[in-house]
Motif scaffolding. Sequence first.
Motif, PDB file in Angstrom:
ATOM      1  N   THR A  70      26.396  45.719   7.937  1.00  0.00           N
ATOM      2  CA  THR A  70      27.808  46.073   7.072  1.00  0.00           C
ATOM      3  C   THR A  70      28.107  45.589   5.587  1.00  0.00           C
ATOM      4  OG1 THR A  70      28.886  44.048   7.658  1.00  0.00           O
ATOM      5  CG2 THR A  70      29.171  46.088   9.296  1.00  0.00           C
ATOM      6  N   THR A  71      27.139  45.721   5.345  1.00  0.00           N
ATOM      7  CA  THR A  71      26.508  44.741   3.583  1.00  0.00           C
ATOM      8  C   THR A  71      25.947  45.644   2.663  1.00  0.00           C
ATOM      9  OG1 THR A  71      26.574  42.717   4.529  1.00  0.00           O
ATOM     10  CG2 THR A  71      26.062  42.827   2.251  1.00  0.00           C
ATOM     11  N   ALA A  72      26.070  46.350   1.264  1.00  0.00           N
ATOM     12  CA  ALA A  72      25.267  47.113   0.812  1.00  0.00           C
ATOM     13  C   ALA A  72      24.262  46.290  -0.181  1.00  0.00           C
ATOM     14  CB  ALA A  72      26.676  47.826   0.001  1.00  0.00           C
ATOM     15  N   PRO A  73      23.836  47.021  -0.378  1.00  0.00           N
ATOM     16  CA  PRO A  73      22.827  46.821  -1.881  1.00  0.00           C
ATOM     17  C   PRO A  73      23.659  45.766  -2.783  1.00  0.00           C
ATOM     18  CG  PRO A  73      21.817  47.982  -0.849  1.00  0.00           C
ATOM     19  CD  PRO A  73      23.147  48.323  -0.259  1.00  0.00           C
ATOM     20  N   PHE A  74      23.574  44.730  -3.500  1.00  0.00           N
ATOM     21  CA  PHE A  74      24.154  44.572  -5.398  1.00  0.00           C
ATOM     22  C   PHE A  74      22.841  43.715  -5.879  1.00  0.00           C
ATOM     23  CE2 PHE A  74      23.418  40.834  -1.952  1.00  0.00           C
ATOM     24  CZ  PHE A  74      22.952  40.072  -2.328  1.00  0.00           C
ATOM     25  N   SER A  75      22.797  43.951  -7.289  1.00  0.00           N
ATOM     26  CA  SER A  75      22.362  43.516  -8.307  1.00  0.00           C
ATOM     27  C   SER A  75      22.676  42.382  -8.803  1.00  0.00           C
ATOM     28  CB  SER A  75      22.846  43.726  -9.896  1.00  0.00           C
ATOM     29  OG  SER A  75      22.460  45.735  -9.311  1.00  0.00           O
ATOM     30  N   LYS A 156      14.400  34.578 -20.341  1.00  0.00           N
ATOM     31  CA  LYS A 156      15.085  36.248 -20.389  1.00  0.00           C
ATOM     32  C   LYS A 156      15.626  36.071 -18.871  1.00  0.00           C
ATOM     33  CE  LYS A 156      10.370  38.514 -18.502  1.00  0.00           C
ATOM     34  NZ  LYS A 156       9.925  39.964 -18.918  1.00  0.00           N
ATOM     35  N   GLU A 157      16.363  37.208 -18.949  1.00  0.00           N
ATOM     36  CA  GLU A 157      16.849  37.484 -17.445  1.00  0.00           C
ATOM     37  C   GLU A 157      16.303  39.010 -16.982  1.00  0.00           C
ATOM     38  OE1 GLU A 157      20.840  40.184 -16.737  1.00  0.00           O
ATOM     39  OE2 GLU A 157      21.553  37.796 -17.646  1.00  0.00           O
ATOM     40  N   GLU A 158      16.274  38.736 -15.849  1.00  0.00           N
ATOM     41  CA  GLU A 158      15.619  39.195 -14.891  1.00  0.00           C
ATOM     42  C   GLU A 158      16.330  39.947 -13.654  1.00  0.00           C
ATOM     43  OE1 GLU A 158      12.527  41.289 -14.769  1.00  0.00           O
ATOM     44  OE2 GLU A 158      11.064  40.058 -16.393  1.00  0.00           O
ATOM     45  N   THR A 159      16.799  41.185 -13.691  1.00  0.00           N
ATOM     46  CA  THR A 159      17.598  41.791 -12.782  1.00  0.00           C
ATOM     47  C   THR A 159      16.899  42.092 -11.899  1.00  0.00           C
ATOM     48  OG1 THR A 159      19.326  41.889 -14.918  1.00  0.00           O
ATOM     49  CG2 THR A 159      19.739  43.322 -12.865  1.00  0.00           C
ATOM     50  N   PHE A 160      17.537  41.851 -10.678  1.00  0.00           N
ATOM     51  CA  PHE A 160      16.462  43.034  -9.059  1.00  0.00           C
ATOM     52  C   PHE A 160      18.109  43.422  -8.499  1.00  0.00           C
ATOM     53  CE2 PHE A 160      16.769  38.611  -8.452  1.00  0.00           C
ATOM     54  CZ  PHE A 160      16.933  38.263  -6.820  1.00  0.00           C
ATOM     55  N   VAL A 161      17.502  44.054  -7.831  1.00  0.00           N
ATOM     56  CA  VAL A 161      18.667  44.654  -6.543  1.00  0.00           C
ATOM     57  C   VAL A 161      18.406  43.675  -4.989  1.00  0.00           C
ATOM     58  CG1 VAL A 161      19.419  46.903  -5.529  1.00  0.00           C
ATOM     59  CG2 VAL A 161      18.856  46.915  -7.444  1.00  0.00           C
ATOM     60  N   VAL A 162      18.739  42.953  -4.353  1.00  0.00           N
ATOM     61  CA  VAL A 162      18.678  42.314  -3.140  1.00  0.00           C
ATOM     62  C   VAL A 162      19.660  44.569  -2.222  1.00  0.00           C
ATOM     63  CG1 VAL A 162      20.112  41.131  -1.947  1.00  0.00           C
ATOM     64  CG2 VAL A 162      19.934  40.371  -4.125  1.00  0.00           C
ATOM     65  N   LYS A 163      17.812  44.434  -1.756  1.00  0.00           N
ATOM     66  CA  LYS A 163      18.219  45.990  -0.559  1.00  0.00           C
ATOM     67  C   LYS A 163      18.122  45.181   0.798  1.00  0.00           C
ATOM     68  CE  LYS A 163      16.041  48.248  -3.853  1.00  0.00           C
ATOM     69  NZ  LYS A 163      14.786  49.343  -4.715  1.00  0.00           N
ATOM     70  N   GLU A 164      17.718  44.000   1.219  1.00  0.00           N
ATOM     71  CA  GLU A 164      17.399  42.994   2.299  1.00  0.00           C
ATOM     72  C   GLU A 164      17.355  41.662   2.074  1.00  0.00           C
ATOM     73  OE1 GLU A 164      12.992  44.615   3.280  1.00  0.00           O
ATOM     74  OE2 GLU A 164      12.205  42.670   1.479  1.00  0.00           O
ATOM     75  N   ILE A 187      22.429  47.957   4.587  1.00  0.00           N
ATOM     76  CA  ILE A 187      23.381  49.527   4.624  1.00  0.00           C
ATOM     77  C   ILE A 187      23.973  49.602   3.711  1.00  0.00           C
ATOM     78  CG2 ILE A 187      24.022  51.555   6.030  1.00  0.00           C
ATOM     79  CD1 ILE A 187      21.553  49.619   6.924  1.00  0.00           C
ATOM     80  N   GLY A 188      23.945  50.372   2.678  1.00  0.00           N
ATOM     81  CA  GLY A 188      24.878  51.336   2.145  1.00  0.00           C
ATOM     82  C   GLY A 188      23.981  52.163   0.177  1.00  0.00           C
ATOM     83  N   GLU A 189      25.247  52.063   0.160  1.00  0.00           N
ATOM     84  CA  GLU A 189      24.682  53.187  -1.679  1.00  0.00           C
ATOM     85  C   GLU A 189      23.695  52.198  -2.092  1.00  0.00           C
ATOM     86  OE1 GLU A 189      27.015  55.614  -3.399  1.00  0.00           O
ATOM     87  OE2 GLU A 189      28.116  56.613  -1.795  1.00  0.00           O
ATOM     88  N   ASP A 190      22.553  53.081  -2.707  1.00  0.00           N
ATOM     89  CA  ASP A 190      22.522  51.931  -4.258  1.00  0.00           C
ATOM     90  C   ASP A 190      22.845  52.125  -5.506  1.00  0.00           C
ATOM     91  OD1 ASP A 190      19.640  51.785  -2.396  1.00  0.00           O
ATOM     92  OD2 ASP A 190      18.683  53.537  -3.152  1.00  0.00           O
ATOM     93  N   PRO A 191      22.972  51.011  -6.112  1.00  0.00           N
ATOM     94  CA  PRO A 191      23.761  50.578  -6.833  1.00  0.00           C
ATOM     95  C   PRO A 191      23.860  50.810  -8.066  1.00  0.00           C
ATOM     96  CG  PRO A 191      22.444  48.283  -5.976  1.00  0.00           C
ATOM     97  CD  PRO A 191      22.048  49.385  -5.551  1.00  0.00           C
ATOM     98  N   VAL A 192      23.844  50.723  -9.335  1.00  0.00           N
ATOM     99  CA  VAL A 192      23.106  51.740 -10.894  1.00  0.00           C
ATOM    100  C   VAL A 192      22.639  49.870 -10.732  1.00  0.00           C
ATOM    101  CG1 VAL A 192      24.228  52.178 -12.650  1.00  0.00           C
ATOM    102  CG2 VAL A 192      25.709  53.179 -10.185  1.00  0.00           C
ATOM    103  N   ARG A 193      21.605  49.980 -11.553  1.00  0.00           N
ATOM    104  CA  ARG A 193      20.946  49.322 -12.571  1.00  0.00           C
ATOM    105  C   ARG A 193      21.435  49.081 -13.724  1.00  0.00           C
ATOM    106  NH1 ARG A 193      15.571  46.763 -11.002  1.00  0.00           N
ATOM    107  NH2 ARG A 193      14.981  47.651  -8.259  1.00  0.00           N
TER     108      ARG A 193
END
Length: 193
Positions: A70-75, A156-164, A187-193
């Motif tokens: 029930t949780t979507a990926p996020f940056s 520097k700032e590193e951004t990544f997507v939490v997918k799991e 589960i959910g749509e991929d976020p915009v980076r």
Amino acid sequence: MAAPHYFFAVPMENHVKEYLDAVCKESKSMFPFKRWVHREDFHVTLAFLGNVSPEMLQRAQEKLAQVTSTTAPFSLATDRVGIFGKQDSPRILWKGVKHSSPLCTLQQKVNDAMKAAEFYLDERPFRPHITMARKWIGDRPFSLVRLENHLQPIVKEETFVVKEVVLYETLPQQIPKYKVKNRFHLIGEDPVR
């Protein structure tokens, strides 16, 4: 041999591991800590389960699967360097992550699910971080300002997507010391980076 311990965590993407590894390598010679974290062991802990029976571990995984379904990926983005423990002799050197409502919500859901499964969890407030080193062993006092100045050219700032969310087993005598036991995809749509 010590009994295995388990925990749920957010793993790092490869480019973040490479960056954190470079920060550690740049810091080792001037900032002596007893143990520097292996690049494959970087993570943000969500819940530490400890030494549990196979039945309890199975229950924890079933509860976590409900949360991740029930949780979507996020940056998420890395932030400043900090310490836990004494200012002049820290026990942990860490890289922070910027405040993230989705991360805090995920951790709270995981925490609530584990309590519902009758796990006894740490009651301290959630302070998300990525451990880089443990136990200062320098012959002079540690200085966070000195470390920040030293790292300025590569910070520097590193951004990544939490997918799991990953279930790790701790293997203290090995390097890397955390073994992936299971992966739970958000589960959910991929976020915009």
